[in-house]
Motif scaffolding. Structure first.
Motif, PDB file in Angstrom:
ATOM      1  N   ARG A   4       1.848  -0.190   8.622  1.00 23.02           N
ATOM      2  CA  ARG A   4       1.288  -0.602   7.339  1.00 23.02           C
ATOM      3  C   ARG A   4       2.247  -0.300   6.199  1.00 23.02           C
ATOM      4  NH1 ARG A   4      -1.198   3.393   4.155  1.00 23.02           N
ATOM      5  NH2 ARG A   4      -1.349   5.464   5.101  1.00 23.02           N
ATOM      6  N   LEU A   5       1.925  -0.856   5.041  1.00 23.67           N
ATOM      7  CA  LEU A   5       2.660  -0.602   3.812  1.00 23.67           C
ATOM      8  C   LEU A   5       2.210   0.738   3.246  1.00 23.67           C
ATOM      9  CD1 LEU A   5       4.645  -1.809   1.712  1.00 23.67           C
ATOM     10  CD2 LEU A   5       2.667  -2.902   0.641  1.00 23.67           C
ATOM     11  N   ILE A   6       3.156   1.603   2.948  1.00 21.07           N
ATOM     12  CA  ILE A   6       2.844   2.957   2.489  1.00 21.07           C
ATOM     13  C   ILE A   6       2.849   3.060   0.963  1.00 21.07           C
ATOM     14  CG2 ILE A   6       3.547   5.385   2.578  1.00 21.07           C
ATOM     15  CD1 ILE A   6       2.536   4.278   5.247  1.00 21.07           C
ATOM     16  N   GLU A   7       3.820   2.417   0.322  1.00 27.84           N
ATOM     17  CA  GLU A   7       3.955   2.575  -1.134  1.00 27.84           C
ATOM     18  C   GLU A   7       4.761   1.423  -1.701  1.00 27.84           C
ATOM     19  OE1 GLU A   7       4.537   6.634  -3.216  1.00 27.84           O
ATOM     20  OE2 GLU A   7       6.558   5.769  -3.102  1.00 27.84           O
ATOM     21  N   VAL A   8       4.446   1.054  -2.936  1.00 26.63           N
ATOM     22  CA  VAL A   8       5.225   0.069  -3.677  1.00 26.63           C
ATOM     23  C   VAL A   8       5.614   0.670  -5.023  1.00 26.63           C
ATOM     24  CG1 VAL A   8       3.108  -1.036  -4.558  1.00 26.63           C
ATOM     25  CG2 VAL A   8       5.279  -2.265  -4.647  1.00 26.63           C
ATOM     26  N   GLU A   9       6.894   0.519  -5.381  1.00 25.65           N
ATOM     27  CA  GLU A   9       7.395   0.933  -6.688  1.00 25.65           C
ATOM     28  C   GLU A   9       7.908  -0.315  -7.402  1.00 25.65           C
ATOM     29  OE1 GLU A   9      10.193   4.196  -6.570  1.00 25.65           O
ATOM     30  OE2 GLU A   9       9.456   4.777  -4.588  1.00 25.65           O
ATOM     31  N   VAL A  10       7.543  -0.457  -8.662  1.00 31.33           N
ATOM     32  CA  VAL A  10       7.918  -1.650  -9.420  1.00 31.33           C
ATOM     33  C   VAL A  10       8.428  -1.239 -10.788  1.00 31.33           C
ATOM     34  CG1 VAL A  10       7.161  -3.912 -10.263  1.00 31.33           C
ATOM     35  CG2 VAL A  10       6.049  -2.915  -8.248  1.00 31.33           C
ATOM     36  N   GLU A  11       9.512  -1.875 -11.215  1.00 34.93           N
ATOM     37  CA  GLU A  11      10.041  -1.666 -12.564  1.00 34.93           C
ATOM     38  C   GLU A  11      10.269  -3.018 -13.227  1.00 34.93           C
ATOM     39  OE1 GLU A  11      13.198   1.249 -13.275  1.00 34.93           O
ATOM     40  OE2 GLU A  11      13.048   1.802 -11.156  1.00 34.93           O
ATOM     41  N   LEU A  16       4.387  -4.414 -15.567  1.00 41.17           N
ATOM     42  CA  LEU A  16       4.624  -3.232 -14.737  1.00 41.17           C
ATOM     43  C   LEU A  16       5.962  -2.618 -15.108  1.00 41.17           C
ATOM     44  CD1 LEU A  16       3.377  -4.735 -11.355  1.00 41.17           C
ATOM     45  CD2 LEU A  16       2.039  -3.631 -13.166  1.00 41.17           C
ATOM     46  N   ARG A  17       5.955  -1.875 -16.214  1.00 44.57           N
ATOM     47  CA  ARG A  17       7.189  -1.270 -16.731  1.00 44.57           C
ATOM     48  C   ARG A  17       7.789  -0.306 -15.710  1.00 44.57           C
ATOM     49  NH1 ARG A  17      11.224   0.416 -17.482  1.00 44.57           N
ATOM     50  NH2 ARG A  17      12.255   1.288 -19.304  1.00 44.57           N
ATOM     51  N   LYS A  18       6.955   0.566 -15.161  1.00 47.56           N
ATOM     52  CA  LYS A  18       7.394   1.466 -14.098  1.00 47.56           C
ATOM     53  C   LYS A  18       6.157   2.067 -13.448  1.00 47.56           C
ATOM     54  CE  LYS A  18      10.722   5.076 -12.937  1.00 47.56           C
ATOM     55  NZ  LYS A  18      11.788   5.977 -13.449  1.00 47.56           N
ATOM     56  N   ILE A  19       5.865   1.628 -12.234  1.00 50.58           N
ATOM     57  CA  ILE A  19       4.699   2.165 -11.529  1.00 50.58           C
ATOM     58  C   ILE A  19       5.100   2.555 -10.105  1.00 50.58           C
ATOM     59  CG2 ILE A  19       3.158   0.666 -12.865  1.00 50.58           C
ATOM     60  CD1 ILE A  19       2.625  -0.801 -10.122  1.00 50.58           C
ATOM     61  N   THR A  20       4.398   3.533  -9.568  1.00 54.01           N
ATOM     62  CA  THR A  20       4.503   3.910  -8.160  1.00 54.01           C
ATOM     63  C   THR A  20       3.090   3.939  -7.617  1.00 54.01           C
ATOM     64  OG1 THR A  20       6.494   5.242  -8.525  1.00 54.01           O
ATOM     65  CG2 THR A  20       5.232   5.668  -6.515  1.00 54.01           C
ATOM     66  N   LEU A  21       2.811   3.069  -6.643  1.00 48.72           N
ATOM     67  CA  LEU A  21       1.449   2.889  -6.170  1.00 48.72           C
ATOM     68  C   LEU A  21       1.357   3.161  -4.667  1.00 48.72           C
ATOM     69  CD1 LEU A  21      -1.446   1.962  -6.743  1.00 48.72           C
ATOM     70  CD2 LEU A  21      -0.698  -0.396  -6.354  1.00 48.72           C
ATOM     71  N   PRO A  22       0.811   4.341  -4.281  1.00 51.46           N
ATOM     72  CA  PRO A  22       0.543   4.586  -2.851  1.00 51.46           C
ATOM     73  C   PRO A  22      -0.572   3.649  -2.383  1.00 51.46           C
ATOM     74  CG  PRO A  22       0.450   6.613  -4.151  1.00 51.46           C
ATOM     75  CD  PRO A  22       0.419   5.477  -5.113  1.00 51.46           C
TER      76      PRO A  22
END
Length: 395
Positions: A4-11, A16-22
């Motif tokens: 599965r997908l564990i985490e997505v980070e977007v900048e 989405l200026r800067k997010i980290t989403l488990p």
């Protein structure tokens, strides 16, 4: 190990200026309009478009680089970046994650460029890193006996769309696994006007459900043939939510093996009702149930405003079926509904907020913080806590 997908980070992707989403098996985004819920879903739609059409067409579909990057702040960003960590490939684990990173840059007065990175676990302590920059692909094998080699690539071609064609020795096998997972991501939204129509007769035992459920009739007919038990449970669910419903069947207006329509047997009516004449909410419900009983789901399913058009009495059943289906596919759901949030567990809820400068704060609260708030709330359900402001991002 569960894949599965564990985490997505977007900048710098839209708001989405800067997010980290488990990410867990079931993830439900709640928040006001403009908080960024749709933009999170579009990250995955964008990656699927990159695989299907390549990087430049995927950007052009959204109006180009300037329309995709974050619009807030004093100066426009010169790059956007997406990073995923997962356990998709054969030898991956929570201590040896798969990684994929895409960075698209355009310096002021400069031209567009992209940089990609892949990292995978191989066997017996070995790993592989692939870096793409400009027209060069650098493949590095780590661990004992590791080596390095270089491959050519077109300047703006994405590794996701190009590298799966390489041999296993060059890294194609692992990249192909990641690309297949991303390409399968589904952003689902029942397009009622299309779903109510006849669809072609399924040509195989399995039918892939369209992202808008345009082939709803064909999919459900194939499901009945493929898995009678799943079909019966779907019908029972529909009857539980729609008290007037006595059963679901099919008709073939153009003759057998050409096209099929859904008909509803309703209590008190002399004749069955074709789905074309059913209510908006009934069609949405059947489309969502089809999604939840899909025997061959993608790696990740995204649904925006999943409760739209549904009676509140359907939400309890909907959440139960989402949890069951999340054992086969991860879900990323967006909603405005406190009534749906009331039925969630704290670790399934992701609160979204928007800062004054226009950026999204996702998650606005950690799962641990939500747990603490719930623990001191005297039994109030999550939706009521969120709607009252107790789970607001400023807390």
């Amino acid at each position: 190990m569960e894949k599965r997908l564990i985490e997505v980070e977007v900048e710098n992707f839209r708001s989405l200026r800067k997010i980290t989403l488990p990410l867990r098996p079931l993830n439900v985004l709640v928040g006001p309009n403009g908080a960024g819920k749709t933009n999170v879903l579009d990250v995955f739609r964008f990656l699927a478009d990159v695989i299907g059409t390549d990087l430049q067409p995927a950007l052009d579909l959204r109006g180009g680089f300037d329309e995709v990057v974050f619009r807030g702040g004093d100066k426009p960003p010169v790059y956007m970046q997406i990073k995923l960590t997962a356990t998709w490939t054969t030898h991956s684990s929570l201590s040896a994650l798969d990684e994929y990173q895409l960075r698209v840059s355009r310096p002021r007065q400069g031209s567009l460029s992209r940089r990609e990175k892949f990292a995978f676990k191989r066997t017996q302590g070995r790993g592989r890193r692939i870096t793409i920059s400009g027209q060069k692909v650098n493949v590095v094998d780590t661990g004992r006996g590791g080596g390095e080699r270089e491959i050519g690539i077109s300047a703006l071609s994405s590794g996701l769309s190009t590298l799966p064609r390489l041999s296993d020795e060059q890294g194609g096998s692992e990249v192909s696994t990641v690309a297949q997972r991303l390409a399968s991501f589904r952003v689902f939204d029942v397009r009622v006007d299309e779903a109510r129509q006849a669809s072609r007769f399924p040509r195989a035992k399995t039918e892939v459900l369209d992202d808008g459920a345009a082939n709803l009739a064909g999919f459900l007919l194939a499901l009945r043939s493929q898995d009678e038990n799943a079909w019966q449970r779907l019908v029972e669910d529909a009857m539980e939510v729609l008290p007037q419903l006595d059963g679901i069947d099919f008709e073939y207006p153009s003759g057998a093996a050409r096209e099929v329509v859904i008909v509803l047997h309703e209590r008190g009516l002399r004749r069955p009702t074709q789905l074309a004449d059913a209510s908006y909410g009934t069609i949405r419900l059947l489309g969502l149930l089809a999604l939840l009983y899909d025997p061959n789901p993608p790696a990740l399913t995204c649904v925006e405003e999943i409760d739209h058009g549904l009676h509140p009495q359907a939400l309890e059943l909907l959440v139960e079926r989402l949890r069951e289906a999340s054992e086969r596919t991860q879900f990323l759901i967006a909603t405005h509904s406190p009534a749906l949030a009331d039925r969630l567990q704290p670790d399934e809820l992701i609160v979204c907020e928007r800062r004054d400068e226009g950026s999204s704060m996702i998650p606005a609260l950690s799962a641990e913080r939500i747990e603490r708030i719930v623990g001191t709330s005297e039994g109030l359900p999550l939706g009521e806590l969120w709607f009252s402001g107790a789970l607001g991002g400023d807390l």
